[in-house]
Motif scaffolding. Structure first.
Motif, short mmCIF file in Angstrom:
data_model
loop_
_atom_site.label_atom_id
_atom_site.label_comp_id
_atom_site.label_asym_id
_atom_site.label_seq_id
_atom_site.Cartn_x
_atom_site.Cartn_y
_atom_site.Cartn_z
N TYR A 180 0.84 -1.20 0.00
CA TYR A 180 0.00 0.00 0.00
C TYR A 180 0.88 1.26 0.00
O TYR A 180 1.83 1.37 0.79
N TRP A 181 0.54 2.21 -0.86
CA TRP A 181 1.29 3.46 -0.94
C TRP A 181 1.11 4.24 0.36
O TRP A 181 -0.02 4.53 0.75
N PRO A 182 2.18 4.59 1.05
CA PRO A 182 2.06 5.14 2.41
C PRO A 182 1.65 6.60 2.52
O PRO A 182 1.39 7.08 3.63
N THR A 282 15.80 18.22 4.90
CA THR A 282 15.82 19.63 4.50
C THR A 282 14.43 20.18 4.21
O THR A 282 14.26 21.38 4.08
N SER A 283 13.42 19.30 4.09
CA SER A 283 12.05 19.76 3.82
C SER A 283 11.09 18.64 4.21
O SER A 283 11.50 17.48 4.42
N ALA A 284 9.83 19.01 4.28
CA ALA A 284 8.82 18.02 4.66
C ALA A 284 8.67 16.95 3.58
O ALA A 284 8.47 17.27 2.41
N HIS A 285 8.79 15.71 3.97
CA HIS A 285 8.59 14.57 3.07
C HIS A 285 8.57 13.30 3.92
O HIS A 285 8.85 13.33 5.12
N LEU A 286 8.28 12.19 3.30
CA LEU A 286 8.34 10.89 3.98
C LEU A 286 9.48 10.08 3.40
O LEU A 286 9.55 9.85 2.19
N HIS A 287 10.38 9.65 4.26
CA HIS A 287 11.41 8.70 3.86
C HIS A 287 10.85 7.30 4.18
O HIS A 287 10.59 6.96 5.32
N PHE A 288 10.68 6.49 3.13
CA PHE A 288 10.04 5.18 3.27
C PHE A 288 11.01 4.08 2.84
O PHE A 288 11.62 4.16 1.77
N GLU A 289 11.16 3.08 3.68
CA GLU A 289 12.05 1.95 3.38
C GLU A 289 11.29 0.64 3.49
O GLU A 289 10.37 0.49 4.31
N VAL A 290 11.69 -0.31 2.64
CA VAL A 290 11.24 -1.70 2.75
C VAL A 290 12.48 -2.56 2.92
O VAL A 290 13.38 -2.53 2.06
N ARG A 291 12.53 -3.29 4.03
CA ARG A 291 13.68 -4.17 4.28
C ARG A 291 13.21 -5.61 4.26
O ARG A 291 12.22 -5.97 4.88
N LEU A 292 13.96 -6.42 3.53
CA LEU A 292 13.66 -7.83 3.40
C LEU A 292 14.79 -8.62 4.07
O LEU A 292 15.94 -8.56 3.63
N ASN A 293 14.42 -9.31 5.14
CA ASN A 293 15.42 -10.01 5.95
C ASN A 293 16.52 -9.05 6.39
O ASN A 293 17.72 -9.35 6.29
#
Length: 305
Positions: A180-182, A282-293
């Motif tokens: 799902y897009w966060p 430096t500005s408003a945003h979402l840093h999104f990560e997907v970690r597999l194992n």
């Protein structure tokens, strides 16, 4: 005294007291005898009539008794016949239900075995058996598998069969995948891979995907899971980490506000925080990560448009 009507002399008859008493007594006795005789005859006649009436009533009762006994005998016979029919039908019904249960069991086992076979091919990404690029193909196949299971159920309200349980298992597995897009925005910048860091001013590895958004915009869970971390995390600023199982974890960084707690279970698409610019940002945003194992992978392999 006797006086003639025409001629003749008056004659006198004298009755002494004894004779008068005797005649009176005799007269009374005669009258009493006549009355007694009449009463006796009346009683005898009445008794005879009552006896005839009682006899008729007794005969009527005996006749009704015979009819009732005949009716009871007939009903008893019908009950016995019905009991035999019911016993036979119950026996046939039991045999039929046992046969149906046996066929249903075989059918469910066949469907579940087919699903389990296909499921082994799906989701092996989390074990590193496939390249992440094939993940979305596996998700599409998983959805087709769920549709197949849904159509394979024997009834719409079936919630207890093996097929229904397998359907619930597949849906739970699909919900847990981070697809799902966060954020509401679909604009991205600074993708996964090496990039020139805006603060460090050198090329370093960027383990996630930066998604555009205004401060205060909602942030959603990419998949169902358990919040394993919620708080300040160095350069990530306010950060949430969700463990989805099957080797998947997702990171949501630089949040202005965290709306969940560690240990909390969340659903896919549930609002968990707000976009911000905390930590090394430096500005408003979402840093999104997907970690597999525990290994960072490109989120675009998993999230769907």
């Amino acid at each position: 005294m006797y006086i003639p009507h025409n001629k003749g002399g008056v004659k006198t008859i004298r009755i002494n007291h004894y004779r008068t008493t005797l005649l009176t007594t005799f007269a009374f006795m005669l009258v009493a005898l006549l009355v007694l005789t009449g009463y006796t005859l009346s009683v005898v006649k009445q008794n005879r009539e009552m006896k005839i009436q009682h006899t008729n009533e007794l005969n009527a009762i005996l006749s009704e008794k015979e009819q009732l006994e005949a009716l009871i005998a007939k009903q008893a016979k019908e009950l016995a016949e019905n009991a035999e029919i019911i016993t036979t039908m119950n026996s046939v019904k039991t045999i039929s239900e046992e046969a149906i249960d046996s066929y249903r069991e075989q059918y469910e086992n066949m469907v579940v075995a087919y699903i389990d076979k296909d499921l082994k091919e799906i989701g092996t990404v989390s074990r590193g058996d496939k390249k992440p690029a094939s993940f979305k193909e596996d998700v599409a196949e998983l959805r087709s598998l769920i549709s197949l299971v849904e159509s394979a159920k024997l009834s719409e309200d079936d919630v207890t069969s093996k097929i229904a349980q397998k359907e619930a298992q597949l849906n739970n597995y699909l919900d847990a995948l981070p697809t799902y897009w966060p954020v509401n925005s679909r604009t991205t910048f600074s993708g996964f891979g090496r990039r020139f860091h805006p603060i460090y001013k050198r090329y370093i590895m960027h383990d996630g995907l930066d998604m555009a958004g205004e401060k205060g915009d909602p942030v959603y869970a990419a998949g169902a899971g358990k919040v394993s971390f919620a708080g300040w995390n160095g350069g990530y600023g306010n950060c949430i980490i969700i463990d989805h199982g099957n080797g998947f974890k997702t990171y949501y960084a630089h949040l202005s506000k965290i709306l969940v707690k560690e240990g909390q279970r969340v659903s896919k698409a549930e609002k968990i925080g707000l976009v911000g610019s905390t930590g090394l940002s430096t500005s408003a945003h979402l840093h999104f990560e997907v970690r597999l194992n525990d290994k960072p992978t490109d989120p675009l392999y998993y999230i769907e448009p």
